[in-house]
Design a protein around this motif. Structure first.
Motif, PDB file in Angstrom:
ATOM      1  N   VAL A 252       0.849  -1.192   0.000  1.00 26.01           N
ATOM      2  CA  VAL A 252       0.000   0.000   0.000  1.00 26.01           C
ATOM      3  C   VAL A 252       0.884   1.242   0.000  1.00 26.01           C
ATOM      4  N   TYR A 253       0.713   2.081  -1.024  1.00 27.26           N
ATOM      5  CA  TYR A 253       1.460   3.332  -1.134  1.00 27.26           C
ATOM      6  C   TYR A 253       0.572   4.462  -0.602  1.00 27.26           C
ATOM      7  N   ARG A 254       1.113   5.281   0.298  1.00 25.32           N
ATOM      8  CA  ARG A 254       0.360   6.420   0.838  1.00 25.32           C
ATOM      9  C   ARG A 254       1.195   7.685   0.708  1.00 25.32           C
ATOM     10  N   ALA A 255       0.573   8.728   0.151  1.00 17.52           N
ATOM     11  CA  ALA A 255       1.254  10.022   0.014  1.00 17.52           C
ATOM     12  C   ALA A 255       0.214  11.112  -0.161  1.00 17.52           C
ATOM     13  N   GLY A 256       0.356  12.184   0.611  1.00 13.97           N
ATOM     14  CA  GLY A 256      -0.521  13.338   0.453  1.00 13.97           C
ATOM     15  C   GLY A 256      -1.997  13.035   0.573  1.00 13.97           C
ATOM     16  N   GLY A 257      -2.374  12.071   1.413  1.00 15.22           N
ATOM     17  CA  GLY A 257      -3.779  11.749   1.587  1.00 15.22           C
ATOM     18  C   GLY A 257      -4.329  10.746   0.597  1.00 15.22           C
ATOM     19  N   SER A 258      -3.560  10.388  -0.417  1.00 10.57           N
ATOM     20  CA  SER A 258      -4.005   9.398  -1.400  1.00 10.57           C
ATOM     21  C   SER A 258      -3.416   8.029  -1.066  1.00 10.57           C
ATOM     22  N   GLU A 259      -4.036   6.991  -1.597  1.00 13.67           N
ATOM     23  CA  GLU A 259      -3.600   5.633  -1.304  1.00 13.67           C
ATOM     24  C   GLU A 259      -3.717   4.772  -2.559  1.00 13.67           C
ATOM     25  N   ARG A 260      -2.703   3.949  -2.803  1.00 17.42           N
ATOM     26  CA  ARG A 260      -2.712   3.009  -3.933  1.00 17.42           C
ATOM     27  C   ARG A 260      -2.330   1.632  -3.410  1.00 17.42           C
ATOM     28  N   ARG A 261      -3.082   0.621  -3.820  1.00 15.81           N
ATOM     29  CA  ARG A 261      -2.927  -0.729  -3.283  1.00 15.81           C
ATOM     30  C   ARG A 261      -2.562  -1.677  -4.418  1.00 15.81           C
ATOM     31  N   VAL A 262      -1.469  -2.449  -4.231  1.00 15.62           N
ATOM     32  CA  VAL A 262      -0.959  -3.341  -5.267  1.00 15.62           C
ATOM     33  C   VAL A 262      -0.733  -4.720  -4.660  1.00 15.62           C
ATOM     34  N   GLU A 263      -1.219  -5.769  -5.330  1.00 19.86           N
ATOM     35  CA  GLU A 263      -0.977  -7.117  -4.820  1.00 19.86           C
ATOM     36  C   GLU A 263       0.415  -7.586  -5.239  1.00 19.86           C
ATOM     37  N   VAL A 264       1.114  -8.232  -4.306  1.00 23.93           N
ATOM     38  CA  VAL A 264       2.464  -8.733  -4.563  1.00 23.93           C
ATOM     39  C   VAL A 264       2.554 -10.183  -4.104  1.00 23.93           C
ATOM     40  N   VAL A 265       3.574 -10.880  -4.614  1.00 21.41           N
ATOM     41  CA  VAL A 265       3.876 -12.235  -4.160  1.00 21.41           C
ATOM     42  C   VAL A 265       5.370 -12.317  -3.884  1.00 21.41           C
ATOM     43  N   ARG A 266       5.763 -13.359  -3.204  1.00 23.06           N
ATOM     44  CA  ARG A 266       7.168 -13.558  -2.871  1.00 23.06           C
ATOM     45  C   ARG A 266       7.915 -14.049  -4.112  1.00 23.06           C
ATOM     46  N   LEU A 267       8.991 -13.363  -4.458  1.00 19.34           N
ATOM     47  CA  LEU A 267       9.817 -13.776  -5.593  1.00 19.34           C
ATOM     48  C   LEU A 267      10.899 -14.743  -5.144  1.00 19.34           C
ATOM     49  N   ASN A 268      11.567 -14.392  -4.047  1.00 17.56           N
ATOM     50  CA  ASN A 268      12.567 -15.275  -3.450  1.00 17.56           C
ATOM     51  C   ASN A 268      12.711 -14.911  -1.974  1.00 17.56           C
ATOM     52  N   ASP A 269      13.757 -15.373  -1.333  1.00 21.14           N
ATOM     53  CA  ASP A 269      13.899 -15.149   0.113  1.00 21.14           C
ATOM     54  C   ASP A 269      14.049 -13.685   0.489  1.00 21.14           C
ATOM     55  N   SER A 270      14.439 -12.840  -0.454  1.00 20.23           N
ATOM     56  CA  SER A 270      14.704 -11.444  -0.101  1.00 20.23           C
ATOM     57  C   SER A 270      14.010 -10.433  -1.001  1.00 20.23           C
ATOM     58  N   SER A 271      13.020 -10.869  -1.785  1.00 22.25           N
ATOM     59  CA  SER A 271      12.352  -9.907  -2.654  1.00 22.25           C
ATOM     60  C   SER A 271      10.908 -10.299  -2.922  1.00 22.25           C
ATOM     61  N   ILE A 272      10.117  -9.307  -3.315  1.00 24.27           N
ATOM     62  CA  ILE A 272       8.726  -9.489  -3.707  1.00 24.27           C
ATOM     63  C   ILE A 272       8.554  -8.923  -5.109  1.00 24.27           C
ATOM     64  N   ILE A 273       7.453  -9.308  -5.783  1.00 24.24           N
ATOM     65  CA  ILE A 273       7.198  -8.848  -7.136  1.00 24.24           C
ATOM     66  C   ILE A 273       5.706  -8.581  -7.285  1.00 24.24           C
ATOM     67  N   THR A 274       5.339  -7.545  -8.022  1.00 26.11           N
ATOM     68  CA  THR A 274       3.933  -7.232  -8.228  1.00 26.11           C
ATOM     69  C   THR A 274       3.271  -8.336  -9.049  1.00 26.11           C
ATOM     70  N   LEU A 275       2.050  -8.692  -8.661  1.00 24.35           N
ATOM     71  CA  LEU A 275       1.354  -9.768  -9.364  1.00 24.35           C
ATOM     72  C   LEU A 275       0.920  -9.318 -10.749  1.00 24.35           C
ATOM     73  N   ASP A 276       0.429  -8.100 -10.855  1.00 22.65           N
ATOM     74  CA  ASP A 276       0.049  -7.544 -12.154  1.00 22.65           C
ATOM     75  C   ASP A 276       1.190  -6.688 -12.689  1.00 22.65           C
ATOM     76  N   SER A 277       1.271  -6.578 -13.993  1.00 22.87           N
ATOM     77  CA  SER A 277       2.340  -5.779 -14.595  1.00 22.87           C
ATOM     78  C   SER A 277       1.802  -4.417 -15.014  1.00 22.87           C
ATOM     79  N   ASP A 278       2.680  -3.428 -15.005  1.00 22.27           N
ATOM     80  CA  ASP A 278       2.354  -2.118 -15.553  1.00 22.27           C
ATOM     81  C   ASP A 278       3.045  -2.024 -16.913  1.00 22.27           C
ATOM     82  N   PRO A 279       3.032  -0.876 -17.596  1.00 23.56           N
ATOM     83  CA  PRO A 279       3.671  -0.802 -18.904  1.00 23.56           C
ATOM     84  C   PRO A 279       5.149  -1.188 -18.910  1.00 23.56           C
ATOM     85  N   SER A 280       5.823  -1.073 -17.761  1.00 24.51           N
ATOM     86  CA  SER A 280       7.237  -1.441 -17.693  1.00 24.51           C
ATOM     87  C   SER A 280       7.441  -2.876 -17.224  1.00 24.51           C
TER      88      SER A 280
END
Length: 309
Positions: A252-280
């Motif tokens: 969950v990203y929060r800044a200036g009163g706004s909020e954005r929520r993104v689902e993630v999963v575990r990629l490996n022991d030390s990282s996570i990755i977004t479940l859905d992709s954006d243009p990049s």
């Protein structure tokens, strides 16, 4: 223009969130400070030094150091996707002058960017900036494994850099041992798949090296390590909360009163990755370090956010 001087003066009072030696974290402000040092030493604005000592001696005819010069060339308008998914042109050509790296709005054609690279490959004195300065870089999905002096370092001896601005992206990959360089410039915020396709084909054929594939979520990801990973992290842009709910994880990203929520999963022991992709593509974030409770100290996506809860 005194934008850099004034901005650096403000930075002198800014809180140092990551003291030197704490963790690698990319920051444009660092390059603004470097540009101010150039101004003080040379006694003139940074963009004037850039033209005097680099652009003119190299004969870079398409190089523009600010928007006023860019309009004299075939400057491209950037494009992004709006909230409805429609591709639209941006309304600004570049970031604000004071916040740009060293105050530079530098633009150049792909052909002359490669001419700049040719100088680096032909002059032995310019090999030093490619030497490793940092070999311990958290994984944030771009394949970077280390840093030289401005050069990003990739597997198999490849170096380069990636740049992003208002609806435009640029990629450069160089294999010094083979004398091969590839530049991809796009006036779209979604050009990364194209760039990776080109790198994969060209570097394999001309230099015999493989480009690391773009990361994707595992088919059967392990559960998030709640005790170590979950919590709230803070950067200069926003607070990020990694939370686990009913066997699913969200960032969950929060800044200036706004909020954005993104689902993630575990990629490996030390990282996570977004479940859905954006243009990049899918975004990777690393969990770095450990506090006295065994929890990650930083959430890292190129720039580090530090744990606050």
């Amino acid at each position: 223009m005194d934008g850099i001087e004034r901005f650096v003066a403000i930075l002198a009072e800014a809180e140092h969130l990551l003291p030197p030696g704490t963790v690698f974290s990319y920051s444009n402000s660092g390059y603004v400070i470097l540009g101010r040092l150039v101004e003080v030493l040379r006694g003139k604005p940074f963009h004037d030094v850039l033209r005097e000592r680099l652009v003119t001696p190299l004969g870079l005819r398409t190089a523009a150091i600010d928007p006023f010069e860019a309009i004299l060339h075939r400057a491209a308008v950037g494009h992004v996707r709006n909230g409805g998914g429609e591709v639209v042109p941006v309304k600004e050509w570049a970031v604000s002058y004071y916040a740009a790296p060293s105050g530079s709005h530098f633009a150049i054609s792909a052909r002359e960017l490669l001419e700049f690279v040719r100088l680096h490959l032909a002059d032995p004195a310019l090999a030093a900036p490619r030497e490793p300065q940092l070999d311990d870089v958290p994984d944030f999905g771009g394949g970077v494994i280390g840093w030289g002096l401005g050069w990003m370092r990739y597997q198999d001896g490849v170096v380069g850099h990636t740049g992003v601005t208002k609806g435009q992206e640029a990629w450069l990959r160089v294999v010094p041992s083979a004398g091969v360089a590839v530049a991809v410039l796009t006036n779209s915020a979604g050009g990364e798949p194209l760039a990776y396709e080109i790198f994969g084909a060209v570097l394999r054929e001309l230099a015999g090296v493989e480009t690391a594939p773009r990361p994707v979520p595992p088919l059967s990801p392990a559960a998030i390590d709640v005790d170590r990973m979950c919590g709230t992290y803070r950067s200069t842009l926003h607070d990020l909360t990694l939370t686990s709910e009913n066997d699913r994880a969200f960032l969950v990203y929060r800044a200036g009163g706004s909020e954005r929520r993104v689902e993630v999963v575990r990629l490996n022991d030390s990282s996570i990755i977004t479940l859905d992709s954006d243009p990049s593509g899918h975004q990777v974030l690393s969990l770095v370090g450990s506090d006295e409770h065994g929890r990650a100290r930083f959430l890292h996506n190129g720039a580090a956010a530090y744990r606050i809860a």
